[in-house]
Write a protein that holds these residues in place. Structure first.
Motif, PDB file in Angstrom:
ATOM      1  N   GLY A  86       0.822  -1.200   0.000  1.00  0.00           N
ATOM      2  CA  GLY A  86       0.000   0.000   0.000  1.00  0.00           C
ATOM      3  C   GLY A  86       0.859   1.254   0.000  1.00  0.00           C
ATOM      4  N   CYS A  87       1.958   1.234   0.731  1.00  0.00           N
ATOM      5  CA  CYS A  87       2.875   2.370   0.755  1.00  0.00           C
ATOM      6  C   CYS A  87       3.483   2.590  -0.620  1.00  0.00           C
ATOM      7  CB  CYS A  87       3.968   2.134   1.787  1.00  0.00           C
ATOM      8  SG  CYS A  87       5.125   3.510   1.967  1.00  0.00           S
ATOM      9  N   GLY A 141       1.498   6.939  -6.712  1.00  0.00           N
ATOM     10  CA  GLY A 141       0.299   7.637  -7.170  1.00  0.00           C
ATOM     11  C   GLY A 141      -0.831   6.735  -7.595  1.00  0.00           C
ATOM     12  N   HIS A 142      -0.787   5.449  -7.171  1.00  0.00           N
ATOM     13  CA  HIS A 142      -1.810   4.492  -7.575  1.00  0.00           C
ATOM     14  C   HIS A 142      -2.864   4.236  -6.505  1.00  0.00           C
ATOM     15  CE1 HIS A 142       0.740   3.942 -10.957  1.00  0.00           C
ATOM     16  NE2 HIS A 142       1.595   3.098 -10.387  1.00  0.00           N
ATOM     17  N   ALA A 143      -2.779   4.951  -5.387  1.00  0.00           N
ATOM     18  CA  ALA A 143      -3.722   4.697  -4.296  1.00  0.00           C
ATOM     19  C   ALA A 143      -4.208   6.026  -3.709  1.00  0.00           C
ATOM     20  CB  ALA A 143      -3.058   3.841  -3.211  1.00  0.00           C
ATOM     21  N   PRO A 144      -5.029   6.751  -4.467  1.00  0.00           N
ATOM     22  CA  PRO A 144      -5.519   8.051  -3.969  1.00  0.00           C
ATOM     23  C   PRO A 144      -6.318   7.923  -2.682  1.00  0.00           C
ATOM     24  CG  PRO A 144      -6.720   7.355  -5.937  1.00  0.00           C
ATOM     25  CD  PRO A 144      -5.540   6.446  -5.808  1.00  0.00           C
ATOM     26  N   GLU A 145      -6.951   6.770  -2.462  1.00  0.00           N
ATOM     27  CA  GLU A 145      -7.723   6.582  -1.233  1.00  0.00           C
ATOM     28  C   GLU A 145      -6.826   6.602  -0.003  1.00  0.00           C
ATOM     29  OE1 GLU A 145      -6.423   2.512  -2.555  1.00  0.00           O
ATOM     30  OE2 GLU A 145      -7.155   4.351  -3.504  1.00  0.00           O
ATOM     31  N   LEU A 146      -5.558   6.192  -0.159  1.00  0.00           N
ATOM     32  CA  LEU A 146      -4.623   6.229   0.958  1.00  0.00           C
ATOM     33  C   LEU A 146      -4.067   7.628   1.196  1.00  0.00           C
ATOM     34  CD1 LEU A 146      -2.618   2.903   0.446  1.00  0.00           C
ATOM     35  CD2 LEU A 146      -4.567   3.325   1.943  1.00  0.00           C
ATOM     36  N   GLU A 147      -4.134   8.452   0.178  1.00  0.00           N
ATOM     37  CA  GLU A 147      -3.669   9.825   0.313  1.00  0.00           C
ATOM     38  C   GLU A 147      -4.665  10.685   1.096  1.00  0.00           C
ATOM     39  OE1 GLU A 147      -0.853  10.918  -0.383  1.00  0.00           O
ATOM     40  OE2 GLU A 147       0.009   9.927  -2.137  1.00  0.00           O
ATOM     41  N   ALA A 148      -5.916  10.232   1.176  1.00  0.00           N
ATOM     42  CA  ALA A 148      -6.943  11.007   1.863  1.00  0.00           C
ATOM     43  C   ALA A 148      -6.585  11.206   3.327  1.00  0.00           C
ATOM     44  CB  ALA A 148      -8.293  10.311   1.735  1.00  0.00           C
ATOM     45  N   LYS A 149      -6.838  12.395   3.831  1.00  0.00           N
ATOM     46  CA  LYS A 149      -6.479  12.731   5.203  1.00  0.00           C
ATOM     47  C   LYS A 149      -7.122  11.786   6.203  1.00  0.00           C
ATOM     48  CE  LYS A 149      -8.426  16.312   7.002  1.00  0.00           C
ATOM     49  NZ  LYS A 149      -8.816  17.720   7.296  1.00  0.00           N
ATOM     50  N   GLU A 150      -8.331  11.307   5.887  1.00  0.00           N
ATOM     51  CA  GLU A 150      -9.056  10.464   6.831  1.00  0.00           C
ATOM     52  C   GLU A 150      -8.681   8.984   6.742  1.00  0.00           C
ATOM     53  OE1 GLU A 150     -11.756  11.198   3.214  1.00  0.00           O
ATOM     54  OE2 GLU A 150     -10.357  12.331   4.479  1.00  0.00           O
ATOM     55  N   SER A 151      -7.724   8.631   5.896  1.00  0.00           N
ATOM     56  CA  SER A 151      -7.293   7.235   5.786  1.00  0.00           C
ATOM     57  C   SER A 151      -6.344   6.891   6.928  1.00  0.00           C
ATOM     58  CB  SER A 151      -6.597   6.983   4.449  1.00  0.00           C
ATOM     59  OG  SER A 151      -6.008   5.688   4.431  1.00  0.00           O
ATOM     60  N   LEU A 174       6.580   4.924   6.980  1.00  0.00           N
ATOM     61  CA  LEU A 174       7.504   4.217   6.088  1.00  0.00           C
ATOM     62  C   LEU A 174       7.836   5.014   4.827  1.00  0.00           C
ATOM     63  CD1 LEU A 174       9.057   1.636   5.312  1.00  0.00           C
ATOM     64  CD2 LEU A 174       6.895   0.690   4.456  1.00  0.00           C
ATOM     65  N   ARG A 175       7.003   5.953   4.494  1.00  0.00           N
ATOM     66  CA  ARG A 175       7.104   6.667   3.218  1.00  0.00           C
ATOM     67  C   ARG A 175       8.505   7.201   2.896  1.00  0.00           C
ATOM     68  NH1 ARG A 175       2.045  10.021   0.964  1.00  0.00           N
ATOM     69  NH2 ARG A 175       2.760  10.268  -1.186  1.00  0.00           N
ATOM     70  N   PRO A 176       9.245   7.765   3.860  1.00  0.00           N
ATOM     71  CA  PRO A 176      10.592   8.264   3.524  1.00  0.00           C
ATOM     72  C   PRO A 176      11.544   7.191   2.995  1.00  0.00           C
ATOM     73  CG  PRO A 176       9.856   9.196   5.605  1.00  0.00           C
ATOM     74  CD  PRO A 176       8.872   8.118   5.249  1.00  0.00           C
ATOM     75  N   LYS A 177      11.292   5.946   3.346  1.00  0.00           N
ATOM     76  CA  LYS A 177      12.175   4.868   2.897  1.00  0.00           C
ATOM     77  C   LYS A 177      11.915   4.470   1.442  1.00  0.00           C
ATOM     78  CE  LYS A 177      14.347   3.993   6.844  1.00  0.00           C
ATOM     79  NZ  LYS A 177      15.807   4.169   7.002  1.00  0.00           N
ATOM     80  N   TYR A 178      10.784   4.911   0.891  1.00  0.00           N
ATOM     81  CA  TYR A 178      10.463   4.513  -0.483  1.00  0.00           C
ATOM     82  C   TYR A 178      11.535   4.979  -1.462  1.00  0.00           C
ATOM     83  CZ  TYR A 178       8.319   4.353  -5.077  1.00  0.00           C
ATOM     84  OH  TYR A 178       8.087   4.121  -6.409  1.00  0.00           O
ATOM     85  N   ASP A 179      12.123   6.141  -1.224  1.00  0.00           N
ATOM     86  CA  ASP A 179      13.144   6.659  -2.133  1.00  0.00           C
ATOM     87  C   ASP A 179      14.303   5.686  -2.297  1.00  0.00           C
ATOM     88  OD1 ASP A 179      11.660   8.939  -2.497  1.00  0.00           O
ATOM     89  OD2 ASP A 179      12.806  10.154  -1.062  1.00  0.00           O
ATOM     90  N   LEU A 180      14.532   4.839  -1.298  1.00  0.00           N
ATOM     91  CA  LEU A 180      15.640   3.885  -1.353  1.00  0.00           C
ATOM     92  C   LEU A 180      15.368   2.734  -2.313  1.00  0.00           C
ATOM     93  CD1 LEU A 180      16.451   3.690   2.470  1.00  0.00           C
ATOM     94  CD2 LEU A 180      17.634   5.043   0.723  1.00  0.00           C
ATOM     95  N   VAL A 181      14.101   2.525  -2.675  1.00  0.00           N
ATOM     96  CA  VAL A 181      13.743   1.404  -3.555  1.00  0.00           C
ATOM     97  C   VAL A 181      13.023   1.879  -4.812  1.00  0.00           C
ATOM     98  CG1 VAL A 181      13.545  -0.115  -1.545  1.00  0.00           C
ATOM     99  CG2 VAL A 181      11.490   0.959  -2.467  1.00  0.00           C
TER     100      VAL A 181
END
Length: 216
Positions: free
Chosen positions: A116-117, A123-133, A142-149
């Motif tokens: 999901g992260c 940019g494939h999961a707009p529902e996870l970007e929602a503030k209420e998710s 975990l998001r900062p680690k995505y740049d490593l992969v």
């Protein structure tokens, strides 16, 4: 609360079966745990995933592990802001009250939270970007680690790598808790990072010196 229903029949049957066998055969042990309290030597922070069975992996009995489960086995940074922090509360209790000797973060293969992260970062999961998710905001850990992969072309390998980075992120965040850092520095507490392959039954541990995972 008229919407609360009785347990499904199959769960009731399993309970009665356990009470008549597993509990009856170990009745004295259960009563000892109830009267003397728990003294677990280790806390395990693992994923909610139903395929990750911590006690089975280590052959542990009741009372051995203090277990906390959440999405993608993540630990947030130390943030005493007065809000609700379930994971931080569990860690605080394990370390300062139960005095566990080991803190273990256990990641796993095919983690839906980690995927999901990845989807969110791509940019494939707009529902996870929602503030209420709740899931999306939790995966921000975990998001900062995505740049490593991000440049890994193989999706399966990308997921596997980020699953392991999730373990490392949690280890790093554990050390932001003052009561953990002080105990680690004094040698009273050790932290461990593990990753398990569900399909193969494999287990790998994190070596901080090489910053890599190795089969145990």
């Amino acid at each position: 609360m008229h919407n609360v229903k009785p347990l499904p029949a199959y769960l009731l049957q399993r309970y009665h079966g356990w009470k008549a066998t597993g509990y009856k055969e170990n009745q004295q042990w259960y009563r000892r745990l109830a009267t003397e309290g728990q003294r677990p030597r280790a806390m395990v922070i693992s994923c909610c995933d139903s395929r990750v069975h911590v006690t089975s992996i280590f052959g542990a009995d009741q009372g051995e592990f203090f277990i906390h489960r959440n999405i993608a086995n993540l630990v947030p940074e130390y943030l005493p802001d007065g809000d609700h922090h379930g994971t931080s509360a569990a860690i605080e209790y394990a370390v300062t009250v139960l005095n566990v000797a080991h803190l273990i973060v256990l990641g796993h293969s095919s983690c839906g939270g980690v995927q999901g992260c990845i989807d969110m970062c791509q940019g494939h999961a707009p529902e996870l970007e929602a503030k209420e998710s709740f899931v999306g905001r939790w995966m921000d850990i975990l998001r900062p680690k995505y740049d490593l992969v991000a440049d890994e072309p193989d999706p399966a390998q990308q997921s596997r790598l980020l699953e392991k980075h999730a373990v490392v992120a949690s280890l790093e965040n554990l050390l932001t808790f003052p009561f953990i850092r002080s105990r680690v520095d004094k040698g009273d507490l050790s932290i461990h990072g593990l990753w398990t392959d569900i399909g193969e039954g494999g287990l790998e541990h994190y070596d901080h010196e090489t910053q890599s995972f190795y089969a145990v």
